[in-house]
Design a protein around this motif. Structure first.
Motif, PDB file in Angstrom:
ATOM      1  N   VAL A   1      79.281  54.327  24.905  1.00  0.00           N
ATOM      2  CA  VAL A   1      78.276  53.506  25.577  1.00  0.00           C
ATOM      3  C   VAL A   1      78.174  53.972  27.020  1.00  0.00           C
ATOM      4  CG1 VAL A   1      77.617  51.170  26.234  1.00  0.00           C
ATOM      5  CG2 VAL A   1      78.869  51.556  24.095  1.00  0.00           C
ATOM      6  N   THR A   2      76.970  54.088  27.527  1.00  0.00           N
ATOM      7  CA  THR A   2      76.792  54.420  28.936  1.00  0.00           C
ATOM      8  C   THR A   2      77.264  53.262  29.799  1.00  0.00           C
ATOM      9  OG1 THR A   2      74.901  55.854  28.468  1.00  0.00           O
ATOM     10  CG2 THR A   2      75.124  55.035  30.725  1.00  0.00           C
ATOM     11  N   ALA A   3      78.192  53.539  30.684  1.00  0.00           N
ATOM     12  CA  ALA A   3      78.746  52.492  31.537  1.00  0.00           C
ATOM     13  C   ALA A   3      77.710  52.059  32.567  1.00  0.00           C
ATOM     14  CB  ALA A   3      79.996  52.993  32.243  1.00  0.00           C
ATOM     15  N   SER A   4      77.664  50.772  32.811  1.00  0.00           N
ATOM     16  CA  SER A   4      76.737  50.236  33.799  1.00  0.00           C
ATOM     17  C   SER A   4      77.330  48.961  34.366  1.00  0.00           C
ATOM     18  CB  SER A   4      75.368  49.943  33.172  1.00  0.00           C
ATOM     19  OG  SER A   4      75.484  48.974  32.148  1.00  0.00           O
TER      20      SER A   4
ATOM     21  N   PRO B   1      75.763  63.549  35.878  1.00  0.00           N
ATOM     22  CA  PRO B   1      74.930  63.254  34.710  1.00  0.00           C
ATOM     23  C   PRO B   1      75.103  64.251  33.573  1.00  0.00           C
ATOM     24  CG  PRO B   1      73.588  64.099  36.513  1.00  0.00           C
ATOM     25  CD  PRO B   1      74.954  63.861  37.074  1.00  0.00           C
ATOM     26  N   ALA B   2      75.302  65.538  33.882  1.00  0.00           N
ATOM     27  CA  ALA B   2      75.477  66.535  32.828  1.00  0.00           C
ATOM     28  C   ALA B   2      76.787  66.286  32.080  1.00  0.00           C
ATOM     29  CB  ALA B   2      75.462  67.937  33.421  1.00  0.00           C
ATOM     30  N   PHE B   3      77.843  65.999  32.804  1.00  0.00           N
ATOM     31  CA  PHE B   3      79.150  65.717  32.193  1.00  0.00           C
ATOM     32  C   PHE B   3      79.035  64.487  31.297  1.00  0.00           C
ATOM     33  CE2 PHE B   3      83.942  66.021  33.483  1.00  0.00           C
ATOM     34  CZ  PHE B   3      84.266  66.292  32.178  1.00  0.00           C
ATOM     35  N   ARG B   4      78.393  63.438  31.793  1.00  0.00           N
ATOM     36  CA  ARG B   4      78.209  62.221  30.993  1.00  0.00           C
ATOM     37  C   ARG B   4      77.450  62.530  29.701  1.00  0.00           C
ATOM     38  NH1 ARG B   4      76.207  59.875  35.804  1.00  0.00           N
ATOM     39  NH2 ARG B   4      74.203  59.599  34.736  1.00  0.00           N
TER      40      ARG B   4
ATOM     41  N   GLN C   1      84.053  59.387  34.261  1.00  0.00           N
ATOM     42  CA  GLN C   1      85.087  58.383  34.029  1.00  0.00           C
ATOM     43  C   GLN C   1      84.919  57.798  32.636  1.00  0.00           C
ATOM     44  OE1 GLN C   1      86.358  55.449  37.119  1.00  0.00           O
ATOM     45  NE2 GLN C   1      85.410  53.938  35.777  1.00  0.00           N
ATOM     46  N   LEU C   2      86.019  57.713  31.901  1.00  0.00           N
ATOM     47  CA  LEU C   2      86.012  57.130  30.561  1.00  0.00           C
ATOM     48  C   LEU C   2      86.845  55.852  30.562  1.00  0.00           C
ATOM     49  CD1 LEU C   2      86.548  60.328  28.373  1.00  0.00           C
ATOM     50  CD2 LEU C   2      84.383  59.237  29.038  1.00  0.00           C
TER      51      LEU C   2
ATOM     52  N   VAL D   1      84.158  53.613  23.848  1.00  0.00           N
ATOM     53  CA  VAL D   1      84.453  54.222  25.141  1.00  0.00           C
ATOM     54  C   VAL D   1      83.210  54.121  26.001  1.00  0.00           C
ATOM     55  CG1 VAL D   1      83.898  56.520  24.194  1.00  0.00           C
ATOM     56  CG2 VAL D   1      85.150  56.333  26.344  1.00  0.00           C
ATOM     57  N   LEU D   2      83.391  53.687  27.228  1.00  0.00           N
ATOM     58  CA  LEU D   2      82.304  53.639  28.200  1.00  0.00           C
ATOM     59  C   LEU D   2      82.350  54.905  29.037  1.00  0.00           C
ATOM     60  CD1 LEU D   2      82.541  50.614  27.367  1.00  0.00           C
ATOM     61  CD2 LEU D   2      81.798  50.048  29.688  1.00  0.00           C
ATOM     62  N   VAL D   3      81.207  55.561  29.154  1.00  0.00           N
ATOM     63  CA  VAL D   3      81.119  56.839  29.857  1.00  0.00           C
ATOM     64  C   VAL D   3      80.410  56.622  31.187  1.00  0.00           C
ATOM     65  CG1 VAL D   3      80.292  59.211  29.747  1.00  0.00           C
ATOM     66  CG2 VAL D   3      81.042  58.052  27.647  1.00  0.00           C
ATOM     67  N   GLY D   4      81.112  56.879  32.282  1.00  0.00           N
ATOM     68  CA  GLY D   4      80.546  56.688  33.609  1.00  0.00           C
ATOM     69  C   GLY D   4      80.831  57.866  34.516  1.00  0.00           C
ATOM     70  N   GLY D   5      80.673  57.649  35.829  1.00  0.00           N
ATOM     71  CA  GLY D   5      80.836  58.705  36.815  1.00  0.00           C
ATOM     72  C   GLY D   5      79.489  59.183  37.325  1.00  0.00           C
ATOM     73  N   LEU D   6      79.532  60.026  38.355  1.00  0.00           N
ATOM     74  CA  LEU D   6      78.310  60.461  39.032  1.00  0.00           C
ATOM     75  C   LEU D   6      77.759  61.791  38.532  1.00  0.00           C
ATOM     76  CD1 LEU D   6      78.999  59.498  42.779  1.00  0.00           C
ATOM     77  CD2 LEU D   6      77.451  58.381  41.152  1.00  0.00           C
TER      78      LEU D   6
END
Length: 275
Positions: free
Chosen positions: A197-200, A179-182, A224-225, A172-177
């Motif tokens: 994985v941190t989404a980039s 930072p605490a949630f991520r 976002q996942l 699963v890629l973890v994204g969004g704006l």
């Protein structure tokens, strides 16, 4: 030519995306037939309830007692490409919100429950034509629910190649704006033994545009996942990974993922004061 016809023509002709941007403010992705949810809803060739469906739940907040403050629903869980578009995301959306996808019974019974919204492809095939990229999601209910929530968690599906991972990767890629949630999501997936994985890179995968529906929260940020095809397939019994069968055939991995996401939400909400 009216605006609806022009939107459809522009969406079907990626070479004219720049003109679309000049006229309506945001370019349609080349892969999308529709420039927005509104354009899709206005297409007379589509029938709601046959080609696509929308489901949502807003929980009642009754705050009439001046001596006590009613609890608020702080988080909305969404699946903008549910049903047959990005398989498994509808079922995950319901479960993360606190409802069993098979019968909508509260799971766990003691809660908590979260608001949810989803757009679902209902066709027997070619549901990918109904995909509207998240930065162009203008469904009025979705936007209103997200705008009234402190937190938004958006669930998506992708291929390993789109995620920039090796073939067959279950991740699963973890994204969004937010930072605490991520951070909380990454930590909880790690605890659950799920590769995160941190989404980039590409914006739609990373979820870093303020226009992305996951970031249209009250705080202007969310998470976002993006789950690979292989990860989602492993959440359902063999031969039962279809829109008709998934809800009643979830495997332990499905519930491990759901538990990790729900714990991350609880951790995030615990840091947020009552407004």
């Amino acid at each position: 030519m009216n605006r609806r016809s022009l939107i459809a023509a522009l969406a079907a002709a990626p070479a004219l995306a720049a003109l679309d941007a000049a006229l309506f403010g945001s370019p349609a992705l080349a892969a999308d037939l529709y420039a927005s949810n509104a354009a899709l809803y206005f297409d007379p060739a589509l029938v709601e309830g046959v080609d696509y469906g929308r489901r949502s739940r807003r929980h009642l907040v009754d705050d009439q007692n001046p001596a006590a403050r009613a609890g608020l629903v702080r988080t909305t869980v969404i699946a903008p490409h549910g049903g047959g578009i990005e398989g498994g995301t509808s079922e995950l959306c319901l479960a993360v919100a606190g409802y069993h996808p098979a019968d909508l019974a509260p799971v766990p019974a003691a809660g908590p429950v979260h608001d949810f919204w989803m757009f679902e492809g209902l066709r027997p095939s070619n549901n990918s034509a109904l995909h509207v990229t998240s930065t162009h999601c203008d469904d009025t209910v979705a936007r209103a629910m997200c705008a009234g929530s402190l937190n938004v968690l958006s669930l998506h599906g992708c291929t390993a190649a789109q995620a920039g991972l090796e073939a067959g990767a279950r991740a699963v890629l973890v994204g969004g704006l937010d930072p605490a949630f991520r951070q909380y999501l990454m930590e909880e997936f790690a605890t659950a033994g799920i590769r995160a994985v941190t989404a980039s890179g590409e914006e739609e995968i990373a979820g870093i545009s303020p226009d992305n529906i996951c970031n249209r929260s009250l705080l202007g940020k969310g998470a976002q996942l993006e789950m690979t095809t292989e990860l989602r397939a492993a959440m359902f019994a063999d031969g039962k990974n279809t829109r008709a069968d998934r809800a009643a055939n979830t495997l332990p991995l499905f519930w491990s993922f759901v538990g990790a996401a729900r714990t991350a939400i609880q951790r995030l909400e615990a840091t947020q004061p009552v407004l």
